[in-house]
Motif scaffolding. Structure first.
Motif, PDB file in Angstrom:
ATOM      1  N   GLY A 174       0.812  -1.219   0.000  1.00  0.00           N
ATOM      2  CA  GLY A 174       0.000   0.000   0.000  1.00  0.00           C
ATOM      3  C   GLY A 174       0.838   1.258   0.000  1.00  0.00           C
ATOM      4  N   ARG A 175       1.835   1.313   0.868  1.00  0.00           N
ATOM      5  CA  ARG A 175       2.685   2.505   0.953  1.00  0.00           C
ATOM      6  C   ARG A 175       3.554   2.662  -0.298  1.00  0.00           C
ATOM      7  N   LEU A 176       4.009   1.554  -0.853  1.00  0.00           N
ATOM      8  CA  LEU A 176       4.828   1.638  -2.063  1.00  0.00           C
ATOM      9  C   LEU A 176       4.021   2.219  -3.220  1.00  0.00           C
ATOM     10  N   LEU A 177       2.804   1.716  -3.411  1.00  0.00           N
ATOM     11  CA  LEU A 177       1.958   2.244  -4.491  1.00  0.00           C
ATOM     12  C   LEU A 177       1.603   3.708  -4.235  1.00  0.00           C
ATOM     13  N   GLU A 178       1.354   4.045  -2.977  1.00  0.00           N
ATOM     14  CA  GLU A 178       1.079   5.439  -2.626  1.00  0.00           C
ATOM     15  C   GLU A 178       2.261   6.329  -3.005  1.00  0.00           C
ATOM     16  N   SER A 179       3.485   5.833  -2.753  1.00  0.00           N
ATOM     17  CA  SER A 179       4.678   6.626  -3.068  1.00  0.00           C
ATOM     18  C   SER A 179       4.839   6.837  -4.563  1.00  0.00           C
ATOM     19  N   ARG A 180       4.211   5.976  -5.366  1.00  0.00           N
ATOM     20  CA  ARG A 180       4.264   6.118  -6.829  1.00  0.00           C
ATOM     21  C   ARG A 180       3.071   6.888  -7.375  1.00  0.00           C
ATOM     22  N   GLY A 181       2.274   7.455  -6.484  1.00  0.00           N
ATOM     23  CA  GLY A 181       1.187   8.324  -6.919  1.00  0.00           C
ATOM     24  C   GLY A 181      -0.164   7.639  -7.072  1.00  0.00           C
ATOM     25  N   TYR A 182      -0.292   6.395  -6.672  1.00  0.00           N
ATOM     26  CA  TYR A 182      -1.568   5.682  -6.803  1.00  0.00           C
ATOM     27  C   TYR A 182      -2.405   5.873  -5.534  1.00  0.00           C
ATOM     28  N   ARG A 183      -3.714   5.863  -5.725  1.00  0.00           N
ATOM     29  CA  ARG A 183      -4.647   5.987  -4.609  1.00  0.00           C
ATOM     30  C   ARG A 183      -5.054   4.588  -4.146  1.00  0.00           C
ATOM     31  N   VAL A 184      -4.730   4.280  -2.897  1.00  0.00           N
ATOM     32  CA  VAL A 184      -4.921   2.922  -2.374  1.00  0.00           C
ATOM     33  C   VAL A 184      -5.772   2.957  -1.120  1.00  0.00           C
ATOM     34  N   ALA A 185      -6.749   2.058  -1.048  1.00  0.00           N
ATOM     35  CA  ALA A 185      -7.559   1.875   0.159  1.00  0.00           C
ATOM     36  C   ALA A 185      -7.364   0.455   0.670  1.00  0.00           C
ATOM     37  N   VAL A 186      -7.554   0.275   1.975  1.00  0.00           N
ATOM     38  CA  VAL A 186      -7.348  -1.033   2.601  1.00  0.00           C
ATOM     39  C   VAL A 186      -8.677  -1.599   3.080  1.00  0.00           C
ATOM     40  N   LEU A 187      -8.990  -2.797   2.608  1.00  0.00           N
ATOM     41  CA  LEU A 187     -10.183  -3.525   3.038  1.00  0.00           C
ATOM     42  C   LEU A 187      -9.695  -4.693   3.894  1.00  0.00           C
ATOM     43  N   ALA A 188      -9.635  -4.462   5.200  1.00  0.00           N
ATOM     44  CA  ALA A 188      -9.054  -5.444   6.121  1.00  0.00           C
ATOM     45  C   ALA A 188     -10.139  -6.310   6.735  1.00  0.00           C
TER      46      ALA A 188
END
Length: 629
Positions: free
Chosen positions: A40-54
């Motif tokens: 999640g954090r890696l994709l966020e650092s590349r500019g992607y919007r990520v949500a977590v469904l835990a």
């Protein structure tokens, strides 16, 4: 700020749509020990919007619509632990707790979580790409034996109805997939990325592609299953590994691309220094948080990969045999962050990885030619090309323990004592005893019968005996009273009741009281599981004895804890079945009875040395109440 877990979180960020929904069987912990947080954090650092469904509600598809339709895809994993291992004991009893769930409550993670989550995601949004990964998907990427159903199952890619499967450590892979999807490439056309498996109706064959036996063939024949396993095992290196093809029908093939190269030191530093919150999500506070996080909150991951090659371990298949490590500077920076936490009490619980004292590839040859296909680095003896060096790890430990506010740095992720013994420079062992042990050092000989150790791919028992003596001498010189506690595995393939009796005798003679005993658990993709299912060594095709009867498995385990009152009847039954009634008084009656001369010859230098170790370890046993389990 945590990644969004609700629509309200999205609104606070001004998002109308997310690019990816990360689905996991764990509670959400934003820490680098959890793969969901890293991806999640890696994709966020590349500019992607990520949500977590835990830990979503998996009884319908409704919860999978929580964030609306993701623009690029669902990314699905079962959690840090395989869902079947997490939900069931080795005796196939449902566990009463889940340390990766809020408050440790079981029941929030379904069996075969990757399959269930993927099918629910497909129900929610039929056309959205589904990419599966993590330990559960990685170890089931091709046809595999499933202990819980006692049958060979097909690739999880097919049962999950997913579009792509990421195996191994997936950071580089997920970024390449995200970039391909972002550029408009259909997920069905993404077939070139290393570290992935995909479906094909007609695979291309070339010199870098290896055709495995068809799935139906490995179902029908255990010999063929062994052959397929051996081919996969020898094609798991990024340099000399092959692309693998497994046929299911005339129009369905699963293709495994070659592995990704491991991340280098700079890349690992970047990953582990992403802006994690280093806490579980506050929404779990009322339920008591996530128990598993307490164990790793003040621990530091320093390395990846393992060239140990234990047959019961899935790391070879998942992380690979080439070790890579973070820089000393990165580790020190993380340690400094930990000392600033309000609840930090001065103790770093661990600095390690799969094996704490591995920091570099086993030899330079691996960097050019890949890992050896037919040889192990440490088994049956350390390879002459292996570079044994603890100096870099020592520099890391010294740097961290010299920081203000740090009282002690422990090593809990385990050391390879055979690697320590192979090091002519004894500085590491001395500093280990002096600075990084608190009363007891836990090591993992796993067994003591050389026959069983052969199938475990562990060093022969004399190496452990020599290490125990060297450890005693070092502590004696330092004026420290510190002890060894062994981790052991019962009923491993190759272990007979006679081997279990030999182990019990060893523990009695040397006074060791094991702290942790695990009955062998057949998990997908390990060499030992292949032996368990087929009752053959897949490399020699020679038969292997396997204790599959639950009664015998209980007897082998009871013999390890022969000193426990509740095991008395089972131990007597085991000794009678093994034809060793002469040992009943010796093992169960204090000093009554005795081992016969052939038993005594099992142990080198039994007199003197063993009595010293015995006396010392019995003191430890008394202080621990016999055993913590």
């Amino acid at each position: 700020m945590f990644l969004p877990v609700t629509r309200e979180d999205m609104a606070e960020r001004g998002w109308e749509q997310v690019d990816f929904v990360l689905v996991t069987g764990d509670g959400y912990v934003d820490h680098h020990s959890f793969g969901t947080a890293i991806i999640g954090r890696l994709l966020e650092s590349r500019g992607y919007r990520v949500a977590v469904l835990a830990q979503p509600d998996f009884k319908s598809a409704e919860d999978f619509k929580r964030f609306g339709k993701p623009r690029l895809g669902f990314l699905i994993n079962s959690g840090t632990v395989d869902s079947m291992v997490n939900n069931y004991s080795v005796f196939k009893r449902r566990r009463k707790a889940d340390d990766y769930a809020p408050g440790g409550k079981a029941g929030r993670r379904p069996d075969r979580a990757v399959i269930v989550y993927s099918n629910r995601a497909r129900e929610a949004y039929k056309e959205v790409p589904i990419i599966i990964g993590g330990i559960e998907a990685s170890l089931r990427r091709l046809g595999h034996y499933d202990y819980w159903s006692d049958k060979v199952r097909r690739s999880i890619l097919l049962d999950a109805k997913a579009d792509l499967l990421i195996y191994g450590m997936g950071e580089r892979t997920i970024v390449e997939i995200a970039e391909a999807l972002e550029s408009g490439i259909d997920v069905g056309d993404i077939c070139w990325i290393r570290g992935t498996c995909y479906k094909s109706s007609r695979p291309d064959m070339d010199e870098d592609t290896l055709r495995l036996p068809d799935f139906q063939q490995i179902v029908d024949s255990k010999e063929t299953y062994c052959q397929s396993f051996a081919l996969q095992y020898r094609s798991n290196d990024y340099i000399n590994g092959k692309r693998l093809v497994e046929k299911y029908t005339d129009t369905i093939y699963v293709i495994q691309n070659q592995p990704q190269p491991p991340l280098d030191s700079t890349e690992l530093d970047d990953i582990y220094e992403l802006p994690f919150e280093d806490e579980y999500h506050p929404m779990y506070e009322e339920e008591g948080g996530i128990p598993a996080f307490r164990e790793i909150k003040f621990s530091i991951v320093s390395s990846r990969g393992c060239f140990g090659g234990c047959s019961f371990c899935a790391l070879t298949y998942h992380q690979g045999r080439q070790v890579r490590s973070r820089s000393k500077e990165s580790i020190v920076r993380e340690a400094e962050k930990l000392t600033a936490k309000k609840d930090f009490k001065g103790y770093i619980h661990d600095i390690g990885g799969p094996t704490a004292n591995f920091r570099e590839p086993a030899c330079k040859k691996q960097l050019k030619s890949g890992v050896c296909k037919n040889k192990d680095c440490l088994y049956p003896h350390p390879c002459k090309n292996m570079e044994v060096d603890h100096s870099d790890y020592l520099e890391v430990l010294r740097a961290v323990r010299s920081l203000d506010k740090i009282k002690k740095v422990f090593i809990r992720s385990g050391i390879r004592y055979d690697y320590v013994m192979a090091d002519r420079d004894k500085t590491f062992l001395r500093e280990l005893c002096q600075h990084h042990v608190s009363g007891t050092l836990k090591v993992a000989p796993e067994h003591i019968s050389d026959r069983v150790l052969y199938y475990m791919r562990k060093p022969e028992k004399q190496v452990f005996i020599d290490f125990a003596e060297e450890y005693r001498k070092v502590n004696e010189k330092l004026g420290m009273k510190q002890y060894l506690i062994p981790y052991l595995i019962s009923s491993h393939p190759g272990s007979t009741l006679s081997d279990a009796v030999e182990l019990a005798l060893f523990l009695k003679e040397y006074g060791f009281v094991p702290d942790q005993v695990q009955d062998f658990y057949p998990t997908p993709a390990t060499l030992a599981t292949c032996m368990y299912y087929t009752e053959k060594d897949p490399f020699s095709m020679k038969p292997v004895y396997v204790a599959k009867d639950m009664e015998e498995k209980k007897m082998q385990r009871a013999l390890i804890h022969y000193n426990k009152r509740e095991n008395r009847d089972t131990v007597i039954k085991a000794l009678k079945k093994a034809g060793r009634e002469d040992l009943i008084g010796y093992l169960l009656g204090g000093n009554r009875g005795k081992a016969n001369e052939s038993d005594k010859r099992i142990y080198k230098d039994r007199r003197g040395k063993s009595k010293t170790v015995q006396k010392r370890n019995r003191k430890t046993a008394d202080s621990h109440g016999g055993s913590r389990r």
